[in-house]
Scaffold this active site. Structure first.
Site, PDB file in Angstrom:
ATOM      1  CG  LEU A  53      -0.407  -0.066   2.633  1.00  0.00           C
ATOM      2  CD1 LEU A  53       0.194   1.236   3.072  1.00  0.00           C
ATOM      3  CD2 LEU A  53      -1.498  -0.494   3.578  1.00  0.00           C
TER       4      LEU A  53
ATOM      5  CB  CYS B 147       8.632   2.047   1.980  1.00  0.00           C
ATOM      6  SG  CYS B 147       7.289   1.511   3.040  1.00  0.00           S
TER       7      CYS B 147
ATOM      8  NE  ARG C 177       7.544   6.409   9.171  1.00  0.00           N
ATOM      9  CZ  ARG C 177       6.915   5.241   9.375  1.00  0.00           C
ATOM     10  NH1 ARG C 177       7.493   4.288  10.063  1.00  0.00           N
ATOM     11  NH2 ARG C 177       5.712   5.049   8.879  1.00  0.00           N
TER      12      ARG C 177
HETATM   13  N1  LIG Z   1       4.134   2.658   5.799  1.00  0.00           N
HETATM   14  C1  LIG Z   1       4.047   2.125   4.594  1.00  0.00           C
HETATM   15  O1  LIG Z   1       3.660   2.777   3.631  1.00  0.00           O
HETATM   16  C2  LIG Z   1       4.384   0.664   4.377  1.00  0.00           C
HETATM   17  C3  LIG Z   1       4.004   0.059   3.179  1.00  0.00           C
HETATM   18  C4  LIG Z   1       4.314  -1.282   2.982  1.00  0.00           C
HETATM   19  C5  LIG Z   1       5.010  -1.987   3.962  1.00  0.00           C
HETATM   20  N2  LIG Z   1       5.381  -1.355   5.109  1.00  0.00           N
HETATM   21  C6  LIG Z   1       6.091  -2.157   6.128  1.00  0.00           C
HETATM   22  O2  LIG Z   1       5.156  -2.490   7.155  1.00  0.00           O
HETATM   23  C7  LIG Z   1       5.807  -2.493   8.429  1.00  0.00           C
HETATM   24  C8  LIG Z   1       5.111  -1.507   9.341  1.00  0.00           C
HETATM   25  O3  LIG Z   1       5.253  -0.213   8.797  1.00  0.00           O
HETATM   26  P1  LIG Z   1       4.453   1.043   9.389  1.00  0.00           P
HETATM   27  O4  LIG Z   1       4.758   2.199   8.520  1.00  0.00           O
HETATM   28  O5  LIG Z   1       3.039   0.662   9.617  1.00  0.00           O
HETATM   29  O6  LIG Z   1       5.217   1.198  10.791  1.00  0.00           O
HETATM   30  P2  LIG Z   1       4.816   2.088  12.030  1.00  0.00           P
HETATM   31  O7  LIG Z   1       6.071   2.474  12.683  1.00  0.00           O
HETATM   32  O8  LIG Z   1       3.835   3.148  11.627  1.00  0.00           O
HETATM   33  O9  LIG Z   1       4.024   1.065  12.980  1.00  0.00           O
HETATM   34  C9  LIG Z   1       4.597  -0.030  13.621  1.00  0.00           C
HETATM   35  C10 LIG Z   1       3.858  -0.222  14.930  1.00  0.00           C
HETATM   36  O10 LIG Z   1       4.299  -1.439  15.528  1.00  0.00           O
HETATM   37  C11 LIG Z   1       4.283  -1.239  16.941  1.00  0.00           C
HETATM   38  N3  LIG Z   1       5.116  -2.257  17.575  1.00  0.00           N
HETATM   39  C12 LIG Z   1       6.457  -2.436  17.515  1.00  0.00           C
HETATM   40  N4  LIG Z   1       6.835  -3.516  18.205  1.00  0.00           N
HETATM   41  C13 LIG Z   1       5.720  -4.059  18.716  1.00  0.00           C
HETATM   42  C14 LIG Z   1       5.443  -5.191  19.504  1.00  0.00           C
HETATM   43  N5  LIG Z   1       6.430  -6.016  19.903  1.00  0.00           N
HETATM   44  N6  LIG Z   1       4.174  -5.456  19.869  1.00  0.00           N
HETATM   45  C15 LIG Z   1       3.183  -4.630  19.467  1.00  0.00           C
HETATM   46  N7  LIG Z   1       3.371  -3.550  18.692  1.00  0.00           N
HETATM   47  C16 LIG Z   1       4.614  -3.261  18.327  1.00  0.00           C
HETATM   48  C17 LIG Z   1       4.804   0.179  17.105  1.00  0.00           C
HETATM   49  O11 LIG Z   1       4.459   0.721  18.374  1.00  0.00           O
HETATM   50  C18 LIG Z   1       4.102   0.884  15.950  1.00  0.00           C
HETATM   51  O12 LIG Z   1       2.857   1.453  16.340  1.00  0.00           O
HETATM   52  C19 LIG Z   1       7.274  -2.151   8.150  1.00  0.00           C
HETATM   53  O13 LIG Z   1       7.996  -3.325   7.997  1.00  0.00           O
HETATM   54  C20 LIG Z   1       7.198  -1.406   6.831  1.00  0.00           C
HETATM   55  O14 LIG Z   1       8.400  -1.498   6.108  1.00  0.00           O
HETATM   56  C21 LIG Z   1       5.074  -0.049   5.354  1.00  0.00           C
END
Ligand SMILES: NC(=O)c1ccc[n+]([C@@H]2O[C@H](COP(=O)([O-])OP(=O)(O)OC[C@H]3O[C@@H](n4cnc5c(N)ncnc54)[C@H](O)[C@@H]3O)[C@@H](O)[C@H]2O)c1
Length: 432
Positions: A151, A261, A329
């Site tokens: 996404l 990302c 970020r």
């Molecule tokens: N943001 C994007 O557009 C996007 C798109 C595709 C993939 N991703 C991938 O998805 C993953 C998440 O990205 P995001 O942007 O949503 O990250 P984010 O930092 O917004 O959210 C991650 C969440 O995980 C929580 N967390 C961490 N450790 C935890 C634990 N042990 N137990 C419970 N909660 C915990 C954090 O508090 C945080 O709220 C990453 O690997 C990212 O690369 C992100």
């Protein structure tokens, strides 16, 4: 179906809300108590178009539950999505500590058979690692499926509801069948589920990010060439994109890519290459070009005002790494603002939704104001960094009258050179 999501950030919350919207009872777990507190009261911890009404309604209807209790989450559902962050370590590799911590906690709380779905972006081999960590702590049957997320922030709800493809990596037929059912409502027009082995699924995510980033850096290099040879990068972009073999997306010249990302995924890919002795020269070049590109606007400012900018004041429009999000970020705006400050300039900045984030990052070093025009008063120039729609057709006469020296640094080529020069501006674009 009952579903649990661990990690309620951009990916986890969108996944949870969209799955709740199709009738599932979704428990979203996060260890950030502030985030959970906000969500329980129906407030979003970040800006994402279309997400607030989904969260509000499903929370009200009892299909969306928020908790910080991971073991409660594990017991809630037979399907558990891992959507925790995987930031870069200083050496570039993906930091899997949150994934591993969650996997251990899942293993310790298992109360029956489960399907664990890794949605976080993770290096090849992580599904196996997660499997081992859970397997060491439970005798219950479980499968791990790699399900990378594609996404785009700013259009995340749409992308989740209408994905180009859903990739499922793993060899457990029952688990794949269950996920097919879960994703079924989003596949009504056409089945876009691709099933493959976990390693290929994990690598596809990195390869996609790298391909898109490559297009951006490629176009930025062509734009630099355009400037030298008197061509117009916007004409070239249109000419290129019109070729159906090439297509028009991700070919916009600008101030470089950022976000949570691309930079992190490219670094992780480079690290993966190094660790298995494959020299990923293209990816390295893409990264290098981007690093230079993020400095391009400040270099333009210096070419107009001189190397040292003490006593100068600049206004910056747009701080989020792209329109539609408050995510800063790795935003190119950080390089622009820090570059100006480092050369002695005063910076005033605005953004439709990212000011709160900006305040956390800049503190009092930058004047932050929601009023895009107020920050122009007496400024030496205006730098456009994020192409929010509201900046596309501003009141140029008002801008000109407010600026001390009517100079525009258009980092996204959204303004028309002939128009603004006709109004008396000095205009700098990217390759135009
Ligand atoms: N943001 C994007 O557009 C996007 C798109 C595709 C993939 N991703 C991938 O998805 C993953 C998440 O990205 P995001 O942007 O949503 O990250 P984010 O930092 O917004 O959210 C991650 C969440 O995980 C929580 N967390 C961490 N450790 C935890 C634990 N042990 N137990 C419970 N909660 C915990 C954090 O508090 C945080 O709220 C990453 O690997 C990212 O690369 C992100």
């Amino acid at each position: 179906m009952r579903v649990t999501i661990i990690g309620t950030g951009y990916v986890g919350l969108v996944t949870g809300a969209c799955l709740a919207a199709t009738g599932n009872v979704v428990m979203c777990v996060d260890k950030d108590l502030n985030k959970i507190g906000l969500l329980k009261s129906g407030k979003l911890p970040f800006h994402e178009p279309g997400l607030a009404p989904l969260v509000e309604q499903n929370l009200r209807d009892g299909r969306l539950i928020f908790t910080d209790d991971l073991s409660l989450g594990v017991r809630h559902a037979p399907v558990i999505f891992l959507a925790v962050g995987t930031p870069s370590r200083p050496n570039g590799e993906a930091d899997l500590s949150a994934v591993e911590e969650a996997a251990r906690a899942i293993g310790a709380s298992m109360d029956g058979p489960k399907v664990i779905v890794t949605k976080s972006t993770v290096p090849v081999g992580t599904a196996g690692r997660v499997k081992a960590l859970i397997g060491d702590r439970t005798s219950h049957r479980f499968a791990v499926i790699a399900n990378p997320e594609f996404l785009k922030e700013g259009a995340a709800v749409h992308d989740f509801m209408s994905p180009d493809r859903v990739i499922l990596g793993g060899d457990d037929a029952e688990a794949i069948a269950l996920l097919r059912v879960l994703y079924g409502p989003f596949m009504r027009r056409e089945d876009r589920i691709l099933v493959m082995d976990a390693a290929s699924a994990e690598l596809t995510k990195y390869a996609s990010a790298a391909m898109l980033a490559t297009r951006i850096s490629f176009m930025n290099e062509i734009a630099a060439l355009c400037e030298r040879v008197g061509a117009n990068a916007e004409h070239v972009r249109h000419g290129l994109g019109a070729d159906s073999r090439i297509g028009s997306s991700f070919l916009f010249p600008g101030t470089g890519f950022g976000g949570s990302c691309f930079p992190k995924d490219l670094t992780a890919l480079l690290h993966l290459g190094e660790s298995c002795e494959v020299d990923l020269r293209t990816i390295r070049a893409v990264f290098e070009v981007n690093r230079t590109q993020k400095r391009v606007l400040v270099r333009r400012v210096q070419s107009e005002f001189g190397e040292y900018l003490d006593g100068r004041v600049f206004a910056v429009w747009g701080l989020a790494f792209k329109p539609g999000t408050d995510d800063m970020r790795e935003s190119p705006a950080l390089d622009v603002v820090e570059g100006l400050l480092a050369r002695g300039a005063e910076v005033r900045a605005t953004d439709p939704v990212a000011l709160e984030r900006a305040r956390e990052l800049f503190g009092t070093r930058v004047v932050l104001d929601r009023d895009s025009y107020r920050i122009l008063e007496g400024a030496d120039g205006l730098l456009l960094v994020t192409e929010w729609n509201e900046y596309r057709f501003p009141d140029f006469e008002r801008i000109r009258d407010l600026l001390r020296k009517p100079t525009l640094f258009d980092g996204r080529n959204i303004w028309n050179r002939r128009l603004v020069e006709g109004l008396g501006f000095t205009y700098y674009g990217i390759g135009v």
